[in-house]
Scaffold this motif. Structure first.
Motif, PDB file in Angstrom:
ATOM      1  N   GLN A   5       0.508  -5.692  -4.481  1.00 41.43           N
ATOM      2  CA  GLN A   5       0.130  -4.543  -5.307  1.00 41.43           C
ATOM      3  C   GLN A   5       1.093  -3.369  -5.118  1.00 41.43           C
ATOM      4  OE1 GLN A   5      -2.371  -4.207  -7.720  1.00 41.43           O
ATOM      5  NE2 GLN A   5      -2.312  -6.429  -7.486  1.00 41.43           N
ATOM      6  N   VAL A   6       1.269  -2.642  -6.198  1.00 39.35           N
ATOM      7  CA  VAL A   6       2.129  -1.461  -6.180  1.00 39.35           C
ATOM      8  C   VAL A   6       1.305  -0.197  -5.981  1.00 39.35           C
ATOM      9  CG1 VAL A   6       3.750  -0.078  -7.544  1.00 39.35           C
ATOM     10  CG2 VAL A   6       3.868  -2.582  -7.609  1.00 39.35           C
ATOM     11  N   PHE A   7       0.113  -0.186  -6.553  1.00 40.95           N
ATOM     12  CA  PHE A   7      -0.741   0.993  -6.478  1.00 40.95           C
ATOM     13  C   PHE A   7      -2.012   0.667  -5.714  1.00 40.95           C
ATOM     14  CE2 PHE A   7       1.543   1.337 -10.581  1.00 40.95           C
ATOM     15  CZ  PHE A   7       2.349   2.424 -10.258  1.00 40.95           C
ATOM     16  N   SER A   8      -2.491   1.636  -4.941  1.00 44.25           N
ATOM     17  CA  SER A   8      -3.705   1.441  -4.151  1.00 44.25           C
ATOM     18  C   SER A   8      -4.920   1.409  -5.058  1.00 44.25           C
ATOM     19  CB  SER A   8      -3.860   2.563  -3.126  1.00 44.25           C
ATOM     20  OG  SER A   8      -5.073   2.442  -2.438  1.00 44.25           O
ATOM     21  N   ARG A   9      -5.867   0.549  -4.738  1.00 40.93           N
ATOM     22  CA  ARG A   9      -7.114   0.471  -5.500  1.00 40.93           C
ATOM     23  C   ARG A   9      -8.182   1.383  -4.906  1.00 40.93           C
ATOM     24  NH1 ARG A   9      -7.466  -6.101  -6.567  1.00 40.93           N
ATOM     25  NH2 ARG A   9      -5.602  -6.240  -7.858  1.00 40.93           N
ATOM     26  N   GLY A  10      -7.902   1.974  -3.769  1.00 37.83           N
ATOM     27  CA  GLY A  10      -8.846   2.887  -3.135  1.00 37.83           C
ATOM     28  C   GLY A  10      -8.268   4.289  -3.039  1.00 37.83           C
ATOM     29  N   ASP A  11      -8.852   5.091  -2.159  1.00 37.07           N
ATOM     30  CA  ASP A  11      -8.415   6.477  -2.016  1.00 37.07           C
ATOM     31  C   ASP A  11      -7.219   6.627  -1.085  1.00 37.07           C
ATOM     32  OD1 ASP A  11     -10.457   7.276  -3.696  1.00 37.07           O
ATOM     33  OD2 ASP A  11     -11.881   7.544  -2.036  1.00 37.07           O
ATOM     34  N   GLU A  12      -6.965   5.622  -0.260  1.00 33.47           N
ATOM     35  CA  GLU A  12      -5.903   5.736   0.720  1.00 33.47           C
ATOM     36  C   GLU A  12      -4.805   4.718   0.443  1.00 33.47           C
ATOM     37  OE1 GLU A  12      -7.551   5.311   4.581  1.00 33.47           O
ATOM     38  OE2 GLU A  12      -8.906   7.022   4.402  1.00 33.47           O
ATOM     39  N   ASP A  13      -3.552   5.116   0.748  1.00 31.57           N
ATOM     40  CA  ASP A  13      -2.446   4.187   0.615  1.00 31.57           C
ATOM     41  C   ASP A  13      -2.527   3.132   1.715  1.00 31.57           C
ATOM     42  OD1 ASP A  13      -1.459   5.478  -1.554  1.00 31.57           O
ATOM     43  OD2 ASP A  13       0.010   6.660  -0.447  1.00 31.57           O
ATOM     44  N   ALA A  14      -2.226   1.898   1.346  1.00 27.54           N
ATOM     45  CA  ALA A  14      -2.215   0.806   2.308  1.00 27.54           C
ATOM     46  C   ALA A  14      -0.776   0.516   2.714  1.00 27.54           C
ATOM     47  CB  ALA A  14      -2.862  -0.432   1.702  1.00 27.54           C
ATOM     48  N   PRO A  15      -0.544   0.102   3.960  1.00 25.06           N
ATOM     49  CA  PRO A  15       0.832  -0.123   4.415  1.00 25.06           C
ATOM     50  C   PRO A  15       1.530  -1.286   3.726  1.00 25.06           C
ATOM     51  CG  PRO A  15      -0.757  -0.834   6.083  1.00 25.06           C
ATOM     52  CD  PRO A  15      -1.536  -0.104   5.036  1.00 25.06           C
ATOM     53  N   ASN A  16       0.764  -2.183   3.063  1.00 21.87           N
ATOM     54  CA  ASN A  16       1.387  -3.324   2.394  1.00 21.87           C
ATOM     55  C   ASN A  16       1.692  -3.058   0.921  1.00 21.87           C
ATOM     56  OD1 ASN A  16      -1.245  -3.289   1.538  1.00 21.87           O
ATOM     57  ND2 ASN A  16      -1.599  -5.483   1.776  1.00 21.87           N
ATOM     58  N   LEU A  17       1.424  -1.843   0.439  1.00 15.17           N
ATOM     59  CA  LEU A  17       1.764  -1.520  -0.944  1.00 15.17           C
ATOM     60  C   LEU A  17       3.279  -1.538  -1.131  1.00 15.17           C
ATOM     61  CD1 LEU A  17      -0.654   1.421  -1.854  1.00 15.17           C
ATOM     62  CD2 LEU A  17      -0.821  -0.978  -2.550  1.00 15.17           C
ATOM     63  N   ILE A  18       3.702  -2.030  -2.280  1.00 11.30           N
ATOM     64  CA  ILE A  18       5.130  -2.141  -2.555  1.00 11.30           C
ATOM     65  C   ILE A  18       5.686  -0.780  -2.936  1.00 11.30           C
ATOM     66  CG2 ILE A  18       6.808  -3.189  -4.138  1.00 11.30           C
ATOM     67  CD1 ILE A  18       4.776  -5.624  -4.148  1.00 11.30           C
ATOM     68  N   ASP A  19       6.780  -0.413  -2.312  1.00 14.87           N
ATOM     69  CA  ASP A  19       7.413   0.898  -2.485  1.00 14.87           C
ATOM     70  C   ASP A  19       8.171   0.910  -3.813  1.00 14.87           C
ATOM     71  OD1 ASP A  19       8.830   3.255  -2.367  1.00 14.87           O
ATOM     72  OD2 ASP A  19       9.547   2.971  -0.311  1.00 14.87           O
ATOM     73  N   LEU A  20       7.507   1.330  -4.885  1.00 16.72           N
ATOM     74  CA  LEU A  20       8.126   1.312  -6.205  1.00 16.72           C
ATOM     75  C   LEU A  20       9.331   2.241  -6.308  1.00 16.72           C
ATOM     76  CD1 LEU A  20       8.036   0.139  -9.049  1.00 16.72           C
ATOM     77  CD2 LEU A  20       6.404   1.925  -9.675  1.00 16.72           C
TER      78      LEU A  20
END
Length: 408
Positions: A164-179
């Protein structure tokens, strides 16, 4: 003319859906394997040099031998080479099927992020850089790790990731892709396209036009007809054409092509008359391939008993034809309001009539102010809602009362 390849992902061979049942599930499973051949034809028809599958090729790493055997045969028959990336459903663990399918001629698995060279039919050398998952859950941005050290090149270079590129919750996750990092690498010519998997609807990400989710080639979940949400663009693959005259930015065009055969749709329909009930049945009859169409419907409105019984009869007939046709109980909000003829038939003024009026009031009591879009959003978010049991029991009682009265 530039280099063309086919981008797909999330085939999820071996997927099961509990609501499909013993009749539809085997056909649904077979269609996911047959999709490999359809992807091969799409690649050949569009002049693609190879296929990239960006993760979740398999539903999990413990499939039936028959399923994996048929998948192997389908991969062997592909007319062009294919590059496979592991995803969160099929990570590169010791029991991964990727070790087995990598023995097939023309199949290459991304075991790490070292660039893989591929010579296209015209002689052009292309580099592919993958970010394979080695576990179902990761706490790192694997795409960033794969591309961070890449320098600009005059070769066409395709990156392949899953997540995933964008978080589905309120906080950023460390595995989100750095767009932003991805787009910097695109701008400087270190990579020319990022082929993504994980989201099941085909769509571009960011502003470059060179980062795409391919979506699943076969539907896996419902498209919400009332809101346009849900899995609204699956059943596609992407034909990607890349032209790169030098180290500068490449020119990229992306075309969606249809490859899916199954349809999953969730209509919410307002019905307040016999004519509208017949219109809804005609809507169902218009689906061309009912044997591979799954419909979960919700009806909203007020009808008399005769119309309700017409709907029940017509829907029961069609349940035998569709892959699956079923009521979406949480969103059903169909009130019963007897006509004068209904009341006359049910001994208006007597015990039966009074019982009918009480049941009708009970069936509709919890349905006032129903908002279909809000209910869909609450359901998608996993929220609750009004308990449907009381209204359901009342509706069943009304139908029973009507039938017993008719029999007597």
């Amino acid at each position: 003319m530039g280099l063309k390849f086919l981008h797909t992902s999330d085939l999820q061979i071996g997927m099961t859906r509990g609501f499909l049942g013993a009749d539809a599930q085997p056909r649904f499973e077979a269609a996911r394997i047959e999709a490999i051949a359809r992807l091969g034809r799409a690649a050949a028809d569009n002049g693609c040099a190879f296929i990239v599958m960006a993760g979740d090729v398999f539903e999990h790493n413990s499939l039936a031998p028959r399923t994996i055997g048929r998948a192997v045969e389908a991969l062997k028959a592909l007319p062009v080479p294919v590059f496979l990336l592991s995803g969160n459903h099929d990570p590169l663990t010791a029991d991964s099927y990727f070790y087995q399918v990598s023995e097939i001629a023309g199949v290459t698995v991304f075991y790490d992020s070292e660039p893989i060279e591929f010579t296209a039919p015209g002689g052009e050398v292309v580099e592919l850089v993958g970010a394979p998952l080695r576990s179902r859950h990761t706490s790192e941005d694997l795409v960033a790790q794969a591309i961070a050290g890449l320098e600009p090149t005059s070769r066409i270079r395709i990156a392949v990731g899953h997540g995933q590129v964008f978080s589905r919750g309120d906080e950023d996750a460390p595995n989100l892709i750095d767009l932003p990092l991805v787009e910097r690498k695109l701008a400087e010519g270190a990579i020319d396209y990022l082929a993504m998997g994980d989201t099941h609807s085909a769509q571009p990400i960011g502003s470059s036009g060179r980062v795409w989710y391919s979506g699943a080639p076969e539907a896996t979940d419902f498209r919400e007809l009332a809101t346009g949400g849900g899995e609204n663009n699956s059943g596609k693959a992407l034909v990607v054409e890349v032209t790169k005259p030098g180290v500068e930015q490449a020119e990229v065009s992306v075309e969606e092509v249809e490859v899916g055969q199954w349809t999953f749709e969730a209509p919410v329909v307002e019905v307040n008359s016999r004519a509208e009930a017949e219109e809804f049945i005609s809507f169902l009859d218009a689906y061309p391939h009912k044997e591979r169409t799954v419909i979960k419907y919700a009806l909203v409105g007020t009808v008399d008993i005769a119309t309700k019984r017409y709907l029940e009869s017509a829907l029961a007939e069609r349940e035998e034809v569709f892959a699956v046709l079923y009521e979406r109980e949480r969103l059903m909000d169909l009130h019963l309001e007897p006509s004068e003829d209904d009341l006359a038939e049910l001994a208006q003024g007597g015990f039966v009539g009074r019982a009918l009026e009480e049941l009708i009031a009970q069936a509709g009591a919890e349905s006032e102010g129903f908002d279909a879009a809000a209910a869909i959003e609450a359901e998608a978010a996993g929220g609750g809602g009004a308990d449907p049991d009381r209204g359901t029991v009342a509706r069943d009682a009304i139908n029973l009362l009507f039938r017993l009265s008719k029999e007597s």
